[in-house]
Write a protein that holds these residues in place. Structure first.
Motif, PDB file in Angstrom:
ATOM      1  N   VAL A  86     -41.647 -16.356  32.481  1.00  0.00           N
ATOM      2  CA  VAL A  86     -40.616 -15.336  32.706  1.00  0.00           C
ATOM      3  C   VAL A  86     -39.285 -16.018  32.963  1.00  0.00           C
ATOM      4  O   VAL A  86     -39.182 -16.874  33.852  1.00  0.00           O
ATOM      5  N   ARG A  87     -38.276 -15.654  32.210  1.00  0.00           N
ATOM      6  CA  ARG A  87     -36.943 -16.205  32.418  1.00  0.00           C
ATOM      7  C   ARG A  87     -36.259 -15.508  33.584  1.00  0.00           C
ATOM      8  O   ARG A  87     -36.404 -14.301  33.780  1.00  0.00           O
ATOM      9  N   VAL A  88     -35.502 -16.272  34.382  1.00  0.00           N
ATOM     10  CA  VAL A  88     -34.692 -15.706  35.460  1.00  0.00           C
ATOM     11  C   VAL A  88     -33.297 -15.469  34.906  1.00  0.00           C
ATOM     12  O   VAL A  88     -32.646 -16.384  34.411  1.00  0.00           O
ATOM     13  N   ALA A  89     -32.833 -14.224  34.966  1.00  0.00           N
ATOM     14  CA  ALA A  89     -31.543 -13.873  34.387  1.00  0.00           C
ATOM     15  C   ALA A  89     -30.401 -14.529  35.145  1.00  0.00           C
ATOM     16  O   ALA A  89     -30.460 -14.746  36.361  1.00  0.00           O
ATOM     17  N   GLU A  90     -29.344 -14.828  34.429  1.00  0.00           N
ATOM     18  CA  GLU A  90     -28.144 -15.419  35.017  1.00  0.00           C
ATOM     19  C   GLU A  90     -27.615 -14.536  36.140  1.00  0.00           C
ATOM     20  O   GLU A  90     -27.564 -13.313  36.015  1.00  0.00           O
ATOM     21  N   GLY A  91     -27.227 -15.153  37.246  1.00  0.00           N
ATOM     22  CA  GLY A  91     -26.678 -14.429  38.372  1.00  0.00           C
ATOM     23  C   GLY A  91     -27.700 -13.967  39.385  1.00  0.00           C
ATOM     24  O   GLY A  91     -27.349 -13.341  40.383  1.00  0.00           O
ATOM     25  N   SER A  92     -28.969 -14.293  39.155  1.00  0.00           N
ATOM     26  CA  SER A  92     -30.022 -13.820  40.063  1.00  0.00           C
ATOM     27  C   SER A  92     -30.090 -14.612  41.363  1.00  0.00           C
ATOM     28  O   SER A  92     -30.635 -14.121  42.354  1.00  0.00           O
ATOM     29  N   VAL A  93     -29.582 -15.834  41.379  1.00  0.00           N
ATOM     30  CA  VAL A  93     -29.655 -16.686  42.569  1.00  0.00           C
ATOM     31  C   VAL A  93     -28.282 -16.754  43.226  1.00  0.00           C
ATOM     32  O   VAL A  93     -27.277 -17.043  42.569  1.00  0.00           O
ATOM     33  N   GLY A  94     -28.223 -16.475  44.536  1.00  0.00           N
ATOM     34  CA  GLY A  94     -26.961 -16.489  45.252  1.00  0.00           C
ATOM     35  C   GLY A  94     -27.162 -16.878  46.700  1.00  0.00           C
ATOM     36  O   GLY A  94     -28.259 -17.281  47.105  1.00  0.00           O
ATOM     37  N   PRO A  95     -26.145 -16.753  47.504  1.00  0.00           N
ATOM     38  CA  PRO A  95     -26.268 -17.124  48.915  1.00  0.00           C
ATOM     39  C   PRO A  95     -27.138 -16.133  49.672  1.00  0.00           C
ATOM     40  O   PRO A  95     -27.408 -15.028  49.215  1.00  0.00           O
ATOM     41  N   GLY A  96     -27.572 -16.558  50.868  1.00  0.00           N
ATOM     42  CA  GLY A  96     -28.370 -15.680  51.711  1.00  0.00           C
ATOM     43  C   GLY A  96     -29.849 -15.999  51.624  1.00  0.00           C
ATOM     44  O   GLY A  96     -30.262 -17.024  51.066  1.00  0.00           O
ATOM     45  N   ALA A  97     -30.638 -15.108  52.159  1.00  0.00           N
ATOM     46  CA  ALA A  97     -32.084 -15.322  52.232  1.00  0.00           C
ATOM     47  C   ALA A  97     -32.805 -14.545  51.145  1.00  0.00           C
ATOM     48  O   ALA A  97     -32.370 -13.473  50.728  1.00  0.00           O
ATOM     49  N   THR A  98     -33.920 -15.104  50.693  1.00  0.00           N
ATOM     50  CA  THR A  98     -34.806 -14.384  49.785  1.00  0.00           C
ATOM     51  C   THR A  98     -35.563 -13.314  50.567  1.00  0.00           C
ATOM     52  O   THR A  98     -35.987 -13.537  51.699  1.00  0.00           O
ATOM     53  N   SER A  99     -35.720 -12.151  49.970  1.00  0.00           N
ATOM     54  CA  SER A  99     -36.349 -11.022  50.654  1.00  0.00           C
ATOM     55  C   SER A  99     -37.828 -11.291  50.937  1.00  0.00           C
ATOM     56  O   SER A  99     -38.489 -12.055  50.230  1.00  0.00           O
ATOM     57  N   THR A 100     -38.326 -10.635  51.984  1.00  0.00           N
ATOM     58  CA  THR A 100     -39.733 -10.769  52.354  1.00  0.00           C
ATOM     59  C   THR A 100     -40.339  -9.396  52.620  1.00  0.00           C
ATOM     60  O   THR A 100     -39.645  -8.426  52.920  1.00  0.00           O
ATOM     61  N   ALA A 101     -41.668  -9.352  52.508  1.00  0.00           N
ATOM     62  CA  ALA A 101     -42.429  -8.150  52.864  1.00  0.00           C
ATOM     63  C   ALA A 101     -43.735  -8.600  53.495  1.00  0.00           C
ATOM     64  O   ALA A 101     -44.463  -9.404  52.908  1.00  0.00           O
ATOM     65  N   ALA A 102     -44.007  -8.102  54.671  1.00  0.00           N
ATOM     66  CA  ALA A 102     -45.276  -8.394  55.330  1.00  0.00           C
ATOM     67  C   ALA A 102     -46.286  -7.348  54.872  1.00  0.00           C
ATOM     68  O   ALA A 102     -46.099  -6.151  55.094  1.00  0.00           O
ATOM     69  N   ALA A 103     -47.353  -7.790  54.205  1.00  0.00           N
ATOM     70  CA  ALA A 103     -48.387  -6.890  53.685  1.00  0.00           C
ATOM     71  C   ALA A 103     -49.648  -7.038  54.525  1.00  0.00           C
ATOM     72  O   ALA A 103     -50.270  -8.107  54.543  1.00  0.00           O
ATOM     73  N   THR A 104     -50.020  -5.987  55.224  1.00  0.00           N
ATOM     74  CA  THR A 104     -51.217  -5.998  56.053  1.00  0.00           C
ATOM     75  C   THR A 104     -52.353  -5.347  55.273  1.00  0.00           C
ATOM     76  O   THR A 104     -52.246  -4.200  54.838  1.00  0.00           O
ATOM     77  N   ILE A 105     -53.445  -6.098  55.085  1.00  0.00           N
ATOM     78  CA  ILE A 105     -54.587  -5.629  54.299  1.00  0.00           C
ATOM     79  C   ILE A 105     -55.608  -4.986  55.228  1.00  0.00           C
ATOM     80  O   ILE A 105     -56.107  -5.616  56.158  1.00  0.00           O
ATOM     81  N   GLY A 106     -55.915  -3.724  54.960  1.00  0.00           N
ATOM     82  CA  GLY A 106     -56.872  -2.995  55.775  1.00  0.00           C
ATOM     83  C   GLY A 106     -58.308  -3.252  55.346  1.00  0.00           C
ATOM     84  O   GLY A 106     -58.572  -3.943  54.347  1.00  0.00           O
ATOM     85  N   PRO A 107     -59.273  -2.706  56.071  1.00  0.00           N
ATOM     86  CA  PRO A 107     -60.695  -2.905  55.749  1.00  0.00           C
ATOM     87  C   PRO A 107     -61.072  -2.409  54.354  1.00  0.00           C
ATOM     88  O   PRO A 107     -62.019  -2.917  53.748  1.00  0.00           O
ATOM     89  N   ASP A 108     -60.334  -1.412  53.816  1.00  0.00           N
ATOM     90  CA  ASP A 108     -60.641  -0.882  52.488  1.00  0.00           C
ATOM     91  C   ASP A 108     -59.936  -1.638  51.376  1.00  0.00           C
ATOM     92  O   ASP A 108     -60.045  -1.284  50.199  1.00  0.00           O
ATOM     93  N   GLY A 109     -59.189  -2.697  51.712  1.00  0.00           N
ATOM     94  CA  GLY A 109     -58.493  -3.493  50.713  1.00  0.00           C
ATOM     95  C   GLY A 109     -57.095  -3.011  50.394  1.00  0.00           C
ATOM     96  O   GLY A 109     -56.357  -3.678  49.672  1.00  0.00           O
ATOM     97  N   ALA A 110     -56.702  -1.840  50.881  1.00  0.00           N
ATOM     98  CA  ALA A 110     -55.363  -1.314  50.614  1.00  0.00           C
ATOM     99  C   ALA A 110     -54.329  -2.023  51.487  1.00  0.00           C
ATOM    100  O   ALA A 110     -54.634  -2.491  52.583  1.00  0.00           O
ATOM    101  N   ALA A 111     -53.086  -2.075  50.980  1.00  0.00           N
ATOM    102  CA  ALA A 111     -52.021  -2.805  51.669  1.00  0.00           C
ATOM    103  C   ALA A 111     -50.963  -1.846  52.202  1.00  0.00           C
ATOM    104  O   ALA A 111     -50.607  -0.860  51.553  1.00  0.00           O
ATOM    105  N   THR A 112     -50.431  -2.156  53.395  1.00  0.00           N
ATOM    106  CA  THR A 112     -49.246  -1.490  53.935  1.00  0.00           C
ATOM    107  C   THR A 112     -48.177  -2.556  54.157  1.00  0.00           C
ATOM    108  O   THR A 112     -48.498  -3.723  54.411  1.00  0.00           O
ATOM    109  N   TYR A 113     -46.875  -2.157  54.093  1.00  0.00           N
ATOM    110  CA  TYR A 113     -45.803  -3.140  54.012  1.00  0.00           C
ATOM    111  C   TYR A 113     -44.727  -2.935  55.072  1.00  0.00           C
ATOM    112  O   TYR A 113     -44.440  -1.821  55.483  1.00  0.00           O
TER     113      TYR A 113
END
Length: 320
Positions: A86-113
């Motif tokens: 997959v190519r990364v389009a021009e302008g995609s990288v800049g200052p600051g932090a990369t986004s994050t998501a905490a995904a908690t996996i439940g007993p049934d395998g489903a994720a909440t974020y």
């Protein structure tokens, strides 16, 4: 929503020297996977990123326009994308932090974020491929959402536009405002895919069939609502269709909808139905041709749920 780990793999999609037939616009982030009794596991994720990887693995040349910071997490993302062609389009990288998501996996395998998202884009891309896809957080979160909408408006003359709301209620605020925003994007799209959970949150008083009918009235050629293990329901101006989900052992549901979306778009590409010149053929999609497209997408999702994380299938894993 996370992608598979970023161990080196053989690229199965196009190389950076090829032109991109598809442009995906949306978030790329790091999912911090949390399972009971286990340490956090950092993985590359983001619904649009997963769709881009899924398309590339299915042989569709693809470029991702996203927002990455200048940090180690960005290196994980770009390494994963490079390994999957997959190519990364021009302008995609800049200052600051990369986004994050905490995904908690439940007993049934489903994720909440739980999200920490920084979403800004440099401007409307100059290139117009035959397919432009967007969705999830990146399509609705300011300030980048304004660029997404401007891009969809700009490319509609030549490209097929696809959209997956991938609703995140904790980020979308008021239901009525969110519904208006989603409907605006649905109206700009030719192909829309949502889950039954998305539909239920946006329209608690409507059935899946009602939602499909309502969205078709806003302009798309094809609307699909996935129903987990029960398969998918779809409509065009010509007819409605249903497909069942293949039987499989579920490891978890992470990335299943993204894999379905990639499979749907790849199947439309295989059928020669992408690009504005093919709009008439796309709008008349019906019968076995419609069911064939849906069946392929459902099969892609089934492969993904059978293994941990958002690990979409490669073309060689799919039946002819």
């Amino acid at each position: 929503m996370p992608a598979s780990p970023t161990e080196p793999t053989e690229p199965t999609g196009p190389t950076a020297s090829t032109g991109a037939a598809a442009l995906v616009i949306g978030e790329a982030l790091i999912d911090l996977i949390r399972r009971p009794g286990q340490p956090d596991d950092a993985r590359v994720g983001g619904s649009p990123l997963n769709v881009a990887v899924g398309l590339s693995r299915l042989g569709v040349p693809v470029e991702l326009l996203t927002h990455l910071g200048s940090d180690a997490y960005a290196d994980l993302v770009t390494g994963h994308l490079d390994a999957n062609g997959v190519r990364v389009a021009e302008g995609s990288v800049g200052p600051g932090a990369t986004s994050t998501a905490a995904a908690t996996i439940g007993p049934d395998g489903a994720a909440t974020y739980d999200f920490a998202i920084d979403w800004a884009l440099p401007g409307v891309p100059r290139r117009t491929p035959e397919l432009v896809h967007t969705g999830s957080i990146g399509a609705v979160l300011a300030p980048g959402a304004e660029v997404v909408e401007e891009t969809l408006q700009a490319v509609r003359g030549t490209a097929t536009v696809s959209y997956d709301p991938n609703v995140r209620p904790q980020l979308m605020g008021d239901l009525h405002l969110a519904r208006k925003q989603v409907e605006g994007l649905v109206g700009l799209a030719d192909v829309v895919k949502a889950s039954d959970e998305d539909a239920a949150w946006l329209y608690p008083d409507l059935t899946v069939a009602d939602v499909v009918r309502h969205w078709l009235g806003l302009g798309p050629a094809l609307v699909v609502v996935t129903r987990g293990g029960e398969g998918a329901y779809a409509g065009t101006v010509a007819e409605v269709a249903e497909v069942t989900a293949p039987r499989t052992t579920v490891a978890d549901t992470i990335g299943a909808g993204d894999s379905f979306m990639a499979g749907l778009l790849a199947a439309l590409s295989d059928a020669g139905l992408l690009g504005r010149a093919q709009e008439g053929a796309l709008r008349s999609l019906a019968g076995e041709d419609l069911r064939r497209v849906l069946t392929f997408a459902a099969a892609c999702a089934a492969v993904t749920v059978s293994r941990p994380g958002a690990d979409p299938p490669r073309r060689a894993e799919m039946p002819d």
